[in-house]
Motif scaffolding. Structure first.
Motif, mmCIF file in Angstrom:
data_model
loop_
_atom_site.group_PDB
_atom_site.id
_atom_site.type_symbol
_atom_site.label_atom_id
_atom_site.label_comp_id
_atom_site.label_asym_id
_atom_site.label_seq_id
_atom_site.Cartn_x
_atom_site.Cartn_y
_atom_site.Cartn_z
ATOM 1 N N ALA A 202 1.232 -1.051 0.310
ATOM 2 C CA ALA A 202 -0.046 0.282 0.012
ATOM 3 C C ALA A 202 1.179 1.212 -0.221
ATOM 4 C CB ALA A 202 -0.891 0.179 1.235
ATOM 5 N N SER B 58 -6.619 0.276 8.871
ATOM 6 C CA SER B 58 -6.595 -0.827 7.743
ATOM 7 C C SER B 58 -8.125 -1.255 7.239
ATOM 8 C CB SER B 58 -6.281 -2.902 7.262
ATOM 9 O OG SER B 58 -4.691 -2.023 8.058
ATOM 10 N N GLN C 237 -4.445 1.317 4.535
ATOM 11 C CA GLN C 237 -3.900 -0.085 4.219
ATOM 12 C C GLN C 237 -2.872 0.024 4.669
ATOM 13 O OE1 GLN C 237 -5.704 1.046 2.255
ATOM 14 N NE2 GLN C 237 -7.813 -0.460 1.801
#
Length: 659
Positions: A256, A276, A281
């Protein structure tokens, strides 16, 4: 690790590019032509709605007409999952069903044992997930529901439950054919004093801990019993798991962050999961301990400026201050920290539940730089109504700034502290003098009294040459090259000198990057080939350096004891010389009149350490050893060099002095 000819070509033919990319994108079937291997989709590397990302299966290349990303299947894995080259090869080989090239027998045996431990962990994760659906896990399911996790989130995070039974997991694993010693070595079970084996996790919700490659390496458990000795319990350190060198949610967060999300460092498992699930994330957490140096370096490999998200209570602030003390000596240009302090009494999970993801985003957007928290620590709640208290503040701040090794960063910190001090005490306050080594005085012009001679600046053609480099820095760069070359040719010595290598500040061009790769890949069977793949220019520059090529003791054919002697001596001399220069700079900064006894004692001790490290084998009186390649070794010299590199810790700001 070297790859045999044709291995990559066969790997690329085993699996199509569209098959790999298809895991990350949704194909635009109106624009794509499957029969011709022509695929189109929105680009996975930048936010867009149109299908501008093109995959040509026949040629094996992709190209984005929006952000201009391009490459082959290995490039796609590296960029989309934020991995190195060899790790991308391993991922693709695993997916294509190909065996990686064989390694030497000892390395293969060790790797096989680690693979077996990973298999035990995976089977344990599956078993715990099944237990969450049983009647014994009703309390665990109720707790998870109270935390607001959906069934999809439970599956994503592979959350399980450990029943309160002494040998439930152990019996299951034995029935699956795993040896008892292997089960204990994995950490999921433990051996009692009487020799019996019992399940380590009982009556707990289970969170799998995976490494950067996605392998299950340990478990974390949250107790259901409020009277349990430990609310959270991690597995013990094993061949797979070192809690100080791993991060929870490492691989997904790295991926991410590679797509542009800020890296957030939370406190625990549930904070990471809550963040998340709310869209953040790129979130990681330390594993049950305060942040370590290794974890900090891992974070900086993922992102240049991680955001430390801490609870707004006293414990959270204390944790932030511990991170500051840890990070100060490690700061370098482009690598820093920011701190997002949450409202009092709230953790990230609470804030998201009460006020939603936008409130958390606002906290992250207003994260403060590290210098601000450093200032707050020394000033909040304190009264500076006397000259003595102001002087005490200045002394404390100067001591903190001395711990910053990078002179440029130290200077910028000093400027910001000076500005904050002016805001606190007013514009007429006595200026704050941050710690900065004094520049050398200009030489006098012959025949002119009272007017210093201004040296001529080097021309552009000589700025990068040795002519424009101070002699001590040239010597340091040569020794750094010897240290790195010794590690590359003799990787078995890296673990022995790992702590010294981590603490040393490398100043040569590309040396710091090469040091990081050496430490990260030290267990690779063919370290030199791997470095030539990931960092060819710094590696070639070091190995082909004239000073390295004439140093026979560190060559690939030299015996390990010769290389060990040379490496220990080079490290000791680097540490001692830099410590001596630092003491001299400190002495110049401290002297306001007559030097006191403590000051002269410190400088003399630094000089002794420097001269001790600089003594050659001819000064030692111990037994000499002639290596097969003609290198003369001295046992006393080797012992002295080892003790020097183990005992001197100058690079982190520590200096000898009277107690």
């Amino acid at each position: 690790m070297s790859l045999p000819p044709g291995f990559l070509d066969e790997l690329r033919t085993r699996i199509s590019l569209s098959q790999v990319v298809g895991r990350k994108v949704t194909w635009d079937m109106r624009k794509s032509n499957m029969a011709k291997g022509d695929w189109w989709a929105p680009c996975p590397f930048h936010q867009e709605k149109s299908a501008s990302f093109h995959v040509d299966d026949r040629k094996g290349f992709y190209y984005c007409f929006g952000c201009h990303a391009k490459g082959d299947v290995l490039t796609f894995i590296k960029e989309s999952e934020n991995t190195g080259f060899m790790e991308a090869v391993e991922i693709l080989a695993r997916e294509a069903g190909m065996q990686m090239p064989a390694r030497d027998p000892r390395a293969a045996e060790k790797q096989d044992h680690r693979t077996q431990l990973a298999q035990v962990m995976e089977e344990s994760v599956k078993w715990f997930r099944l237990q969450l659906k049983t009647g014994a896990a009703a309390e665990g399911r109720a707790y998870i529901a109270r935390r607001g996790l959906s069934d999809a989130a439970i599956d994503r995070w592979e959350i399980g439950f450990a029943p309160d039974a002494r040998q439930a997991l152990f019996t299951t694993l034995v029935q699956k054919g795993f040896a008892a010693d292997l089960i204990v070595a994995s950490g999921v079970c433990a051996k009692a004093d009487d020799g019996s084996i019992y399940d380590r996790f009982r009556g707990r919700i289970i969170f799998p801990i995976r490494d950067a490659r996605g392998r299950a390496i340990s478990l974390g458990g949250r107790a259901m019993d409020p009277n349990a000795r430990a609310k959270y319990l991690n597995g013990p350190e094993t061949e797979l798991f070192d809690k100080g060198r791993n991060l929870f949610n490492h691989a997904p967060a790295r991926e991410a962050a590679g797509k542009g999300q800020p890296l957030i460092v939370a406190e625990g498992y549930m904070d990471v999961i809550a963040l998340s699930e709310a869209g953040f994330q790129a979130t990681v957490a330390p594993l049950g301990t305060a942040v370590t140096e290794d974890q900090l370096r891992l974070m900086w490999r993922i992102a240049d400026e991680p955001v430390i998200a801490l609870d707004g209570d006293t414990a959270g602030i204390r944790a932030a201050l511990r991170v500051i003390d840890l990070a100060l000596p490690l700061l370098e240009a482009g690598k820093g920290l920011r701190f997002a302090v949450l409202p009092p009494g709230l953790d990230p999970d609470d804030l998201i539940k009460q006020q939603g993801a936008p409130a958390m985003q606002k906290v992250i957007d207003t994260a403060q730089p590290m210098v601000t928290l450093l200032w707050r620590r020394e000033t909040e709640g304190k009264n500076f109504d006397s000259p003595e208290r102001k002087a005490a503040l200045d002394k404390t701040l100067r001591a903190a700034l001395k711990r910053i090794a990078d002179p440029s960063i130290r200077g910028h910190y000093g400027e910001e502290i000076k500005r904050l001090r002016g805001d606190l005490f007013g514009t007429n306050a006595r200026p704050f003098a941050p710690f900065t080594p004094r520049p050398p005085r200009a030489p006098w012009q012959p025949g002119q009294k009272g007017k210093p001679f201004q040296p001529i600046a080097p021309m552009a053609s000589t700025k990068l040459s040795l002519l424009a480099t101070p002699a001590d820095l040239v010597q340091d760069t040569l020794r750094e090259a010897v240290v790195l070359a010794a590690c590359i040719h003799h990787p078995g010595l890296i673990a022995q000198f790992e702590s010294a290598l981590e603490r040393l500040d490398f100043i040569g061009h590309g040396h710091d990057t090469l040091r990081s790769l050496i430490l990260y890949h030290q267990s690779a069977p063919d370290l030199r080939a791997l470095l030539m793949t990931e960092a060819p220019l710094p590696t070639e520059a070091v190995l082909l350096h004239p000073h390295v090529r004439i140093t026979a003791a560190i060559g690939p054919d030299a015996p390990d004891d010769a290389a060990e002697h040379c490496l220990a001596e080079a490290l000791a001399r680097l540490q001692a010389d830099r410590a001596h220069r630092l003491e001299i700079a400190d002495a110049e900064d401290d002297v306001t009149g007559v030097a006191d006894e403590g000051l002269t004692w410190r400088v003399s001790k630094a000089a002794e350490a420097r001269h001790s490290a600089a003594r050659g084998p001819q000064d030692a009186k111990g037994e000499s050893v002639i290596a097969p390649n003609g290198v003369e070794l001295d046992r006393d010299e080797l012992t002295r060099a080892r003790s020097l590199h183990e005992s001197i810790d100058f690079t982190r700001g520590g200096r000898g002095g009277k107690q």
